[in-house]
Scaffold this motif. Sequence first.
Motif, PDB file in Angstrom:
ATOM      1  N   ARG A 107       0.831  -1.207   0.000  1.00 51.79           N
ATOM      2  CA  ARG A 107       0.000   0.000   0.000  1.00 51.79           C
ATOM      3  C   ARG A 107       0.864   1.256   0.000  1.00 51.79           C
ATOM      4  O   ARG A 107       0.574   2.232  -0.700  1.00 51.79           O
ATOM      5  CB  ARG A 107      -0.925   0.002   1.225  1.00 51.79           C
ATOM      6  N   LEU A 108       1.948   1.227   0.794  1.00 52.76           N
ATOM      7  CA  LEU A 108       2.856   2.370   0.832  1.00 52.76           C
ATOM      8  C   LEU A 108       3.515   2.591  -0.521  1.00 52.76           C
ATOM      9  O   LEU A 108       3.646   3.739  -0.978  1.00 52.76           O
ATOM     10  CB  LEU A 108       3.924   2.140   1.912  1.00 52.76           C
ATOM     11  N   ILE A 109       3.920   1.504  -1.178  1.00 50.61           N
ATOM     12  CA  ILE A 109       4.536   1.615  -2.506  1.00 50.61           C
ATOM     13  C   ILE A 109       3.572   2.245  -3.500  1.00 50.61           C
ATOM     14  O   ILE A 109       3.941   3.112  -4.295  1.00 50.61           O
ATOM     15  CB  ILE A 109       5.009   0.228  -2.991  1.00 50.61           C
TER      16      ILE A 109
ATOM     17  N   LYS B 110       4.064   5.705  -5.474  1.00 46.39           N
ATOM     18  CA  LYS B 110       3.977   5.783  -6.940  1.00 46.39           C
ATOM     19  C   LYS B 110       3.035   6.901  -7.365  1.00 46.39           C
ATOM     20  O   LYS B 110       3.321   7.659  -8.301  1.00 46.39           O
ATOM     21  CB  LYS B 110       3.488   4.447  -7.504  1.00 46.39           C
ATOM     22  N   GLU B 111       1.884   6.992  -6.668  1.00 49.73           N
ATOM     23  CA  GLU B 111       0.927   8.058  -6.988  1.00 49.73           C
ATOM     24  C   GLU B 111       1.533   9.426  -6.722  1.00 49.73           C
ATOM     25  O   GLU B 111       1.362  10.366  -7.511  1.00 49.73           O
ATOM     26  CB  GLU B 111      -0.344   7.870  -6.159  1.00 49.73           C
ATOM     27  N   LYS B 112       2.248   9.553  -5.589  1.00 49.69           N
ATOM     28  CA  LYS B 112       2.870  10.834  -5.262  1.00 49.69           C
ATOM     29  C   LYS B 112       3.926  11.201  -6.290  1.00 49.69           C
ATOM     30  O   LYS B 112       4.018  12.358  -6.724  1.00 49.69           O
ATOM     31  CB  LYS B 112       3.490  10.774  -3.869  1.00 49.69           C
TER      32      LYS B 112
ATOM     33  N   SER C 147       3.815  15.116 -12.909  1.00 48.83           N
ATOM     34  CA  SER C 147       2.763  15.734 -13.727  1.00 48.83           C
ATOM     35  C   SER C 147       2.672  17.232 -13.464  1.00 48.83           C
ATOM     36  O   SER C 147       2.539  18.041 -14.400  1.00 48.83           O
ATOM     37  CB  SER C 147       1.414  15.068 -13.438  1.00 48.83           C
ATOM     38  N   HIS C 148       2.737  17.617 -12.189  1.00 45.14           N
ATOM     39  CA  HIS C 148       2.625  19.038 -11.869  1.00 45.14           C
ATOM     40  C   HIS C 148       3.823  19.815 -12.400  1.00 45.14           C
ATOM     41  O   HIS C 148       3.678  20.909 -12.971  1.00 45.14           O
ATOM     42  CB  HIS C 148       2.504  19.233 -10.355  1.00 45.14           C
ATOM     43  N   ALA C 149       5.031  19.244 -12.226  1.00 46.30           N
ATOM     44  CA  ALA C 149       6.235  19.958 -12.646  1.00 46.30           C
ATOM     45  C   ALA C 149       6.273  20.175 -14.152  1.00 46.30           C
ATOM     46  O   ALA C 149       6.641  21.260 -14.619  1.00 46.30           O
ATOM     47  CB  ALA C 149       7.479  19.202 -12.191  1.00 46.30           C
ATOM     48  N   VAL C 150       5.886  19.171 -14.939  1.00 38.81           N
ATOM     49  CA  VAL C 150       6.010  19.289 -16.398  1.00 38.81           C
ATOM     50  C   VAL C 150       4.840  20.027 -17.030  1.00 38.81           C
ATOM     51  O   VAL C 150       4.924  20.446 -18.184  1.00 38.81           O
ATOM     52  CB  VAL C 150       6.183  17.905 -17.064  1.00 38.81           C
ATOM     53  N   THR C 151       3.724  20.180 -16.312  1.00 33.99           N
ATOM     54  CA  THR C 151       2.565  20.879 -16.899  1.00 33.99           C
ATOM     55  C   THR C 151       2.272  22.224 -16.238  1.00 33.99           C
ATOM     56  O   THR C 151       1.603  23.066 -16.831  1.00 33.99           O
ATOM     57  CB  THR C 151       1.292  20.018 -16.820  1.00 33.99           C
TER      58      THR C 151
END
Length: 322
Positions: A192-194, A198-200, A206-210
């Motif tokens: 679950r932590l992994i 992965k989502e984080k 995604s935020h950095a490149v867009t």
Amino acid sequence: MSFPRYESYKDSGVEWLREVPNGWGIKRIKHLFEIKKRISGAEGYEVLSITQQGIKIKDIESGDGQLSMDYSKYQFVEIGDFAMNHMDLLTGYVDISRVFGVTSPDYRVFSVRDDEVCFDRYYLYLFQMGYRNKIFYAFGQGSSQLGRWRFPTEQFNGFEFPSPSIQEQKQIAAFLDRETAKIGALIAEQQRLIELLKEKRQAVISHAVTKGLTPNAQMKDSGIEWLGEVPRHWRVGKCGFYISILSGFAFPSTGFSDDDADTKLLRGINVGVSRLKWDETVYWKRLPNDGLDIYAMQIGDIVLGMDRPLISEVSVLQRLRI
């Protein structure tokens, strides 16, 4: 995990087992278990599959997986019976059934001869260890290349297991139930932590490149539905304005080579997440003036894997050159 040692040990006389505590016996499977073969002769029973996650009820209505034309030829599995896929010692398994049903007549169903001598869960751990540690594999027969490395009846009956007292069998099984449950819970928590990490990671990328790295930058509508707003000073354009695209060449698999003196080929299976994998490498013998120079990979190229519908061909993959 460390275990306390017994006061003394003895040679078991069994090659795979070696030493066992003094006071333990050694018994052949045929003295502990009885093989059963009871054909149902009728349809309508739960159909059981033996998976590496244990015995499961098969959904025969969905049409998924291998189905039989006549389940009346399947054999009974009663609650408490062992059911074993002895036809495949590589990917098969064994479990104690918790439901009544039928399973393939090719599988092996057996039960404890005397429950005052043999505790089923202790021996289940032994049987499952035989699969996981490939202990049974050394006693198998068949063609492992075709996934048919089976455990014949004679070798099965003659296979030797340790046989502590019934009280110690129950103690060992209870200990393993408790400890494996703890380990399973830890594995689930880590998984679950992994997934959360992965989502984080994906959200950060995604935020950095867009959206960029300036938190208070003025934004504008990109005009692209999936992209939304971008920083006002950014330009938005089609990929073709910024990169050149070159499709891969379809190499027929019949021409593959294992000679590393030839040209290494990049295939779909070599393209992993954020990296190239070279676990399964094939090569191609180049000919003079074969026109393949334009497909050569260069340092800094971006590779996109493409699924191909034809098994007979493997693509060098699409290449994007920045």
